[in-house]
Design a protein around this motif. Sequence first.
Motif, PDB file in Angstrom:
ATOM      1  N   ASN A 378       2.301  -2.207  -6.544  1.00  0.00           N
ATOM      2  CA  ASN A 378       1.816  -1.907  -7.945  1.00  0.00           C
ATOM      3  C   ASN A 378      -0.011  -1.759  -7.465  1.00  0.00           C
ATOM      4  N   LEU A 379      -0.482  -2.827  -6.846  1.00  0.00           N
ATOM      5  CA  LEU A 379      -1.830  -2.571  -6.713  1.00  0.00           C
ATOM      6  C   LEU A 379      -2.491  -1.592  -5.862  1.00  0.00           C
ATOM      7  N   LEU A 380      -1.768  -0.934  -4.508  1.00  0.00           N
ATOM      8  CA  LEU A 380      -1.957   0.098  -4.108  1.00  0.00           C
ATOM      9  C   LEU A 380      -1.641   1.423  -4.931  1.00  0.00           C
ATOM     10  N   ASP A 381      -0.638   1.355  -5.721  1.00  0.00           N
ATOM     11  CA  ASP A 381      -0.445   2.731  -6.741  1.00  0.00           C
ATOM     12  C   ASP A 381      -1.319   2.702  -7.446  1.00  0.00           C
ATOM     13  N   ASN A 382      -1.951   1.648  -8.211  1.00  0.00           N
ATOM     14  CA  ASN A 382      -3.268   1.580  -9.121  1.00  0.00           C
ATOM     15  C   ASN A 382      -4.073   2.435  -8.372  1.00  0.00           C
ATOM     16  N   GLU A 383      -4.594   1.996  -7.227  1.00  0.00           N
ATOM     17  CA  GLU A 383      -5.574   2.773  -6.386  1.00  0.00           C
ATOM     18  C   GLU A 383      -5.470   4.038  -6.420  1.00  0.00           C
ATOM     19  N   LEU A 384      -4.298   4.277  -5.955  1.00  0.00           N
ATOM     20  CA  LEU A 384      -3.981   5.760  -5.609  1.00  0.00           C
ATOM     21  C   LEU A 384      -3.880   6.790  -6.877  1.00  0.00           C
ATOM     22  N   LYS A 385      -3.747   6.027  -8.134  1.00  0.00           N
ATOM     23  CA  LYS A 385      -3.622   6.869  -9.355  1.00  0.00           C
ATOM     24  C   LYS A 385      -5.021   7.027  -9.996  1.00  0.00           C
ATOM     25  N   HIS A 386      -6.056   5.954  -9.845  1.00  0.00           N
ATOM     26  CA  HIS A 386      -7.232   5.966 -10.444  1.00  0.00           C
ATOM     27  C   HIS A 386      -8.468   6.013  -9.675  1.00  0.00           C
ATOM     28  N   LEU A 387      -8.356   6.135  -8.287  1.00  0.00           N
ATOM     29  CA  LEU A 387      -9.431   6.099  -7.339  1.00  0.00           C
ATOM     30  C   LEU A 387     -10.052   7.649  -7.213  1.00  0.00           C
ATOM     31  N   PRO A 388     -10.990   8.112  -7.491  1.00  0.00           N
ATOM     32  CA  PRO A 388     -11.362   9.489  -7.189  1.00  0.00           C
ATOM     33  C   PRO A 388     -11.319   9.815  -5.665  1.00  0.00           C
ATOM     34  N   PRO A 389     -11.374  11.260  -5.533  1.00  0.00           N
ATOM     35  CA  PRO A 389     -11.171  11.428  -4.027  1.00  0.00           C
ATOM     36  C   PRO A 389     -12.528  10.948  -3.218  1.00  0.00           C
ATOM     37  N   SER A 390     -12.317  11.281  -1.913  1.00  0.00           N
ATOM     38  CA  SER A 390     -13.493  10.863  -0.773  1.00  0.00           C
ATOM     39  C   SER A 390     -13.879   9.177  -1.096  1.00  0.00           C
ATOM     40  N   ARG A 391     -13.112   8.337  -1.454  1.00  0.00           N
ATOM     41  CA  ARG A 391     -13.353   7.248  -1.637  1.00  0.00           C
ATOM     42  C   ARG A 391     -12.458   6.293  -0.829  1.00  0.00           C
ATOM     43  N   THR A 392     -12.943   4.823  -0.277  1.00  0.00           N
ATOM     44  CA  THR A 392     -12.299   4.106   0.641  1.00  0.00           C
ATOM     45  C   THR A 392     -11.763   2.857  -0.005  1.00  0.00           C
ATOM     46  N   VAL A 393     -10.326   2.436   0.031  1.00  0.00           N
ATOM     47  CA  VAL A 393      -9.798   1.263  -0.302  1.00  0.00           C
ATOM     48  C   VAL A 393      -9.599   0.279   0.992  1.00  0.00           C
ATOM     49  N   TRP A 394      -9.910  -1.100   0.970  1.00  0.00           N
ATOM     50  CA  TRP A 394      -9.937  -1.948   1.910  1.00  0.00           C
ATOM     51  C   TRP A 394      -8.875  -3.018   1.647  1.00  0.00           C
ATOM     52  N   VAL A 395      -7.847  -3.241   2.356  1.00  0.00           N
ATOM     53  CA  VAL A 395      -6.788  -4.200   2.155  1.00  0.00           C
ATOM     54  C   VAL A 395      -7.187  -5.207   3.372  1.00  0.00           C
ATOM     55  N   SER A 396      -7.102  -6.375   3.037  1.00  0.00           N
ATOM     56  CA  SER A 396      -7.012  -7.562   3.888  1.00  0.00           C
ATOM     57  C   SER A 396      -6.234  -8.878   3.540  1.00  0.00           C
ATOM     58  N   VAL A 397      -5.824  -9.469   4.739  1.00  0.00           N
ATOM     59  CA  VAL A 397      -5.081 -10.854   4.459  1.00  0.00           C
ATOM     60  C   VAL A 397      -5.760 -11.602   5.188  1.00  0.00           C
ATOM     61  N   GLN A 398      -6.147 -12.764   4.574  1.00  0.00           N
ATOM     62  CA  GLN A 398      -6.737 -13.981   5.486  1.00  0.00           C
ATOM     63  C   GLN A 398      -6.258 -15.530   4.856  1.00  0.00           C
ATOM     64  N   ALA A 399      -6.371 -16.323   5.500  1.00  0.00           N
ATOM     65  CA  ALA A 399      -6.152 -17.814   5.374  1.00  0.00           C
ATOM     66  C   ALA A 399      -7.327 -18.450   4.782  1.00  0.00           C
ATOM     67  N   ALA A 400      -7.186 -19.301   3.855  1.00  0.00           N
ATOM     68  CA  ALA A 400      -8.147 -20.300   3.452  1.00  0.00           C
ATOM     69  C   ALA A 400      -7.726 -21.609   2.883  1.00  0.00           C
ATOM     70  N   GLN A 401      -7.675 -22.686   3.355  1.00  0.00           N
ATOM     71  CA  GLN A 401      -7.519 -24.039   3.099  1.00  0.00           C
ATOM     72  C   GLN A 401      -6.147 -24.029   2.307  1.00  0.00           C
ATOM     73  N   ASP A 402      -5.085 -24.064   2.819  1.00  0.00           N
ATOM     74  CA  ASP A 402      -3.745 -23.920   2.357  1.00  0.00           C
ATOM     75  C   ASP A 402      -2.949 -23.064   1.337  1.00  0.00           C
ATOM     76  N   VAL A 403      -3.852 -21.857   1.372  1.00  0.00           N
ATOM     77  CA  VAL A 403      -3.604 -20.670   0.762  1.00  0.00           C
ATOM     78  C   VAL A 403      -3.739 -19.326   1.454  1.00  0.00           C
ATOM     79  N   ALA A 404      -2.901 -18.388   1.126  1.00  0.00           N
ATOM     80  CA  ALA A 404      -3.071 -17.026   1.844  1.00  0.00           C
ATOM     81  C   ALA A 404      -3.737 -16.096   0.863  1.00  0.00           C
ATOM     82  N   LEU A 405      -4.770 -15.336   1.260  1.00  0.00           N
ATOM     83  CA  LEU A 405      -5.504 -14.549   0.221  1.00  0.00           C
ATOM     84  C   LEU A 405      -5.250 -12.957   0.790  1.00  0.00           C
ATOM     85  N   PHE A 406      -4.679 -12.243  -0.409  1.00  0.00           N
ATOM     86  CA  PHE A 406      -4.512 -10.793  -0.315  1.00  0.00           C
ATOM     87  C   PHE A 406      -5.633 -10.167  -1.288  1.00  0.00           C
ATOM     88  N   ILE A 407      -6.522  -9.527  -0.491  1.00  0.00           N
ATOM     89  CA  ILE A 407      -7.444  -8.558  -1.228  1.00  0.00           C
ATOM     90  C   ILE A 407      -7.476  -7.285  -1.167  1.00  0.00           C
TER      91      ILE A 407
END
Length: 489
Positions: A378-407
């Motif tokens: 859903n999140l990537l599809d929203n980016e695909l639908k609403h982001l203008p051309p020639s732009r960049t999307v960064w997807v990251s996954v990291q750990a922080a104090q007993d939680v996993a972050l998806f950004i």
Amino acid sequence: MSTRRTRSLIHSEAWGISLWATLAFAIGSLLVFWGLQSFVAKDIQRRSDTWLSGEVEVLGDVAGITPKDRLYDKVVREVAELASREVPNRDHSAGNGSDSVFFLQVGTDGRDALWVGSEDRASAFAAIQSVPTRGDSPYDVRIKGFGTPFRVATIQVADGSHIYLGLSERDELRVLRNLRLRFLALWLVIVLLGFLVVFYATWRMLRKVDNIAVVAAHIGRADLSSRVPAPGGNGEIGRLARTLNQMLDHIEATVGQLHTITDALAHDLRSPLTAIRGKLEAALLPGASTDPTERIVSAIEELDRLSDFLNTSLDVSEAKADALRVSRAEIDLASLVRAIADFFEPSFSERGCSLQIRIMEPILISADAALLHRVIANLLDNELKHLPPSRTVWVSVQAAQDVALFIVEDDGPGFDPDVLPHLFERRVKGKSSRGHGLGLAFVQAVVRVHGGSVEAINRAGGGIRISVSLPSADASGAIKHPVDALVSQ
């Protein structure tokens, strides 16, 4: 007292509880008294035996040192009468006590030589002669014509004669009888008072339960807005009432959610169904200017979008009502995000956008893989639908104090400031959006069910930042529902 309260008092379970509790207390107190009475009886008899043993030794000494002349009988008799006035446990209102003590001296020829007492001399002598020798310890003797036995102590004088000193157990039995009567009266009062106290306390406690039952029955028949009375404190009934109220809050929210779903779906389906019906009817008209196949294909596409809308609406509503079915399993969030990002990367390239993945190491979480797959998609599809051309999307996954972050971040125009505060509400979307406004609402609902959180902001340098926080596998395993813990015990 009201009629309902009177009926509640008559049919209350407090009667049975109070009767059983009172019966247990009554039996226990009787056992205690039986032990107390035995202790008192032994103590009284011990004191009587001590007195008898001491007095009979005194009488033996007097008899041994008094010359056997005309004064012997008088001296010994006076000493015996004096001893009778010092009887232990004697009731002073009953006289001088001589009727409860006797003195008997038996010569070496087996005949009674000296007698002091109000009892029948022959009966006392015959009773003593009928009892085998007991040694130095006092023993019981029953004299004909007396309802209570006598406690008798004996000693042998230097001339070979024997002295017997008898003490009636009448006063001892009187003391024990008075003790029993007083205890019986006290026992009845305490048992009655205990029954009333237990009944009143139990009835008050059960009345609270009855009030909860009455209100709960009314709630089930009438409406869901009422709540059961919750007494203060941390007692079991208070916790029960608060738990029922929390359950009613949940039920009311679920029913309200159901009403909202039905109303919203009825409203949202009316226009798409009307449009689909119109396209299909136009395809059936003879002599239509356009190919009927195109209208049928367009109708099928509308049905697909409508089906997706229905599924997403139901999922969001179930998640909001905490009724979403979750099949948890240990999954690697990094691998899942990488696989979905690889799938979307060609689509981003076609739009002239760049999708960059920043994943350092595997991160294990406990989650429903299918639901989490839809969240990321859903999140990537929203980016695909609403982001203008020639732009960049960064997807990251990291750990922080007993939680996993998806950004997810981009360098696009960002969210509309008017929409940003209501971004995760249903049917909230930007001006240029062609969707139904359910994507981010679904994301938040699924993340909340998994015990996580989601945050969306506009970046300072432009673009958006959506951060999804989910408990790691270790943190999820440490959280155990109280009911599950109770069942496991």
